[in-house]
Design an enzyme around this catalytic site. Sequence first.
Site, PDB file in Angstrom:
ATOM      1  N   SER A  22      44.962  37.637  38.564  1.00 51.86           N
ATOM      2  CA  SER A  22      43.932  38.607  38.925  1.00 51.86           C
ATOM      3  C   SER A  22      44.445  40.021  38.711  1.00 51.86           C
ATOM      4  O   SER A  22      45.656  40.261  38.674  1.00 51.86           O
ATOM      5  CB  SER A  22      43.530  38.438  40.392  1.00 51.86           C
ATOM      6  OG  SER A  22      42.938  37.178  40.607  1.00 51.86           O
ATOM      7  N   HIS A  23      43.513  40.963  38.578  1.00 54.25           N
ATOM      8  CA  HIS A  23      43.895  42.360  38.458  1.00 54.25           C
ATOM      9  C   HIS A  23      44.406  42.854  39.807  1.00 54.25           C
ATOM     10  O   HIS A  23      43.910  42.459  40.859  1.00 54.25           O
ATOM     11  CB  HIS A  23      42.697  43.193  38.004  1.00 54.25           C
ATOM     12  CG  HIS A  23      43.061  44.541  37.477  1.00 54.25           C
ATOM     13  ND1 HIS A  23      43.410  45.585  38.302  1.00 54.25           N
ATOM     14  CD2 HIS A  23      43.144  45.019  36.202  1.00 54.25           C
ATOM     15  CE1 HIS A  23      43.673  46.656  37.563  1.00 54.25           C
ATOM     16  NE2 HIS A  23      43.519  46.329  36.286  1.00 54.25           N
ATOM     17  N   ALA A  24      45.393  43.754  39.754  1.00 59.38           N
ATOM     18  CA  ALA A  24      46.007  44.201  41.002  1.00 59.38           C
ATOM     19  C   ALA A  24      45.135  45.168  41.786  1.00 59.38           C
ATOM     20  O   ALA A  24      45.287  45.296  43.002  1.00 59.38           O
ATOM     21  CB  ALA A  24      47.352  44.854  40.711  1.00 59.38           C
TER      22      ALA A  24
END
Length: 393
Positions: free
Chosen positions: A226-228
């Site tokens: 996932s994107h941070a």
Amino acid sequence: MTRPLDGITVVSLEHAVAAPFCARQLADLGARVIKVERPGSGDFARGYDSRVRGQSSHFTWLNRNKESLALDLKDAASLEALKQLLGSADVLLQNLAPGAAARMGLSYEALHAEFPRLIVCDISGYGDNGPYRDKKAYDLLIQSEAGFLSVTGTPETPSKSGISVADIAAGMYAYTNILSALLLRGKTGEGSHIDVSMLEALGEWMGYPLYYAFEGAAPPPRTGASHASIYPYGPFVAGDGGTVMLGLQNEREWKIFCDQVLLAPALATDKRFDSNAQRNANRAELQAEIVRIFGALKASDVVQRLDDAGIANAHVNDMAGLWAHPQLLARQRFAQVDTPVGAVPALLPPGRNNQYDYRMDAVPAVGEHTAAILDALQLPADALAAVRKASGL
């Protein structure tokens, strides 16, 4: 057909990934690349594995379009032959151990007076000065030093990149710096010294997390696939067990996602989720809502809704999926490249130019071109005999 680097000669003292990747890209553009290897064993990357019909996967990827010159550079006559070869070269590229090229008299300072047009590009872990100058560097170690591992993986476990990202970054910057030096030489008539550090190359690629943690702020967390800091942006499981990768970039897309994909318009204005900052802070609750809704659908149904809504999404491919990717096949992005064990498919370099085609010539066997290159140097008979002996010819 004229290619951009036709007529340019690169001599490369290379092994592993960084310098071979740089040199192969120069060769793809038409440069003659003479790869200097150890007699017998050659570049140690030849022995990394045997997955390509007995050849190494790394070596097959990185070494098309090259001539292999097997020289024992500890032999004085062979080293002298190499220096003679540099007299007709445009670029000397090397990623030997720190200081090794300089000890052989192959530093820019040692060569510039005799070969003022020669471009010398040194790739190392940490650069040619500073306290880490002599420290050995491998890809994983640079990933660690550059903070890459601190932002990659799961909250529990830092993870390395699945590819040699530090080597590739260094190879890319060496490539672009050499192209720039060739342009500069066209204006000044003089060669350049290029000092490429793997740490600095990967450090540049770490620019987003570096600034995210500006002035002591908390760094981006490790969030797996996932994107941070943007949510939802990552993998989500559907009811049939399939995984869909999707990404939202702005509030307009968030509203469309709620209305047309989740069929839950009330979520768009839910105070927990009505801005990216809120969605990121409450991602566990939002993930539960998305997975609950997707749980009633097949992955293909989710993808269809996303496509219909204009929301970015992707398949979670493996390597078989990449080999058979319909977009790459439709655009005819694979060519055939000869190797010592027969022809194999190879991806064409990124970027199509309507004025030329890339070179896609053979991957060489160790020392395949040694005799021809030595003969072309027209060495004195005794010197030629000494070099041939040291090279195992």
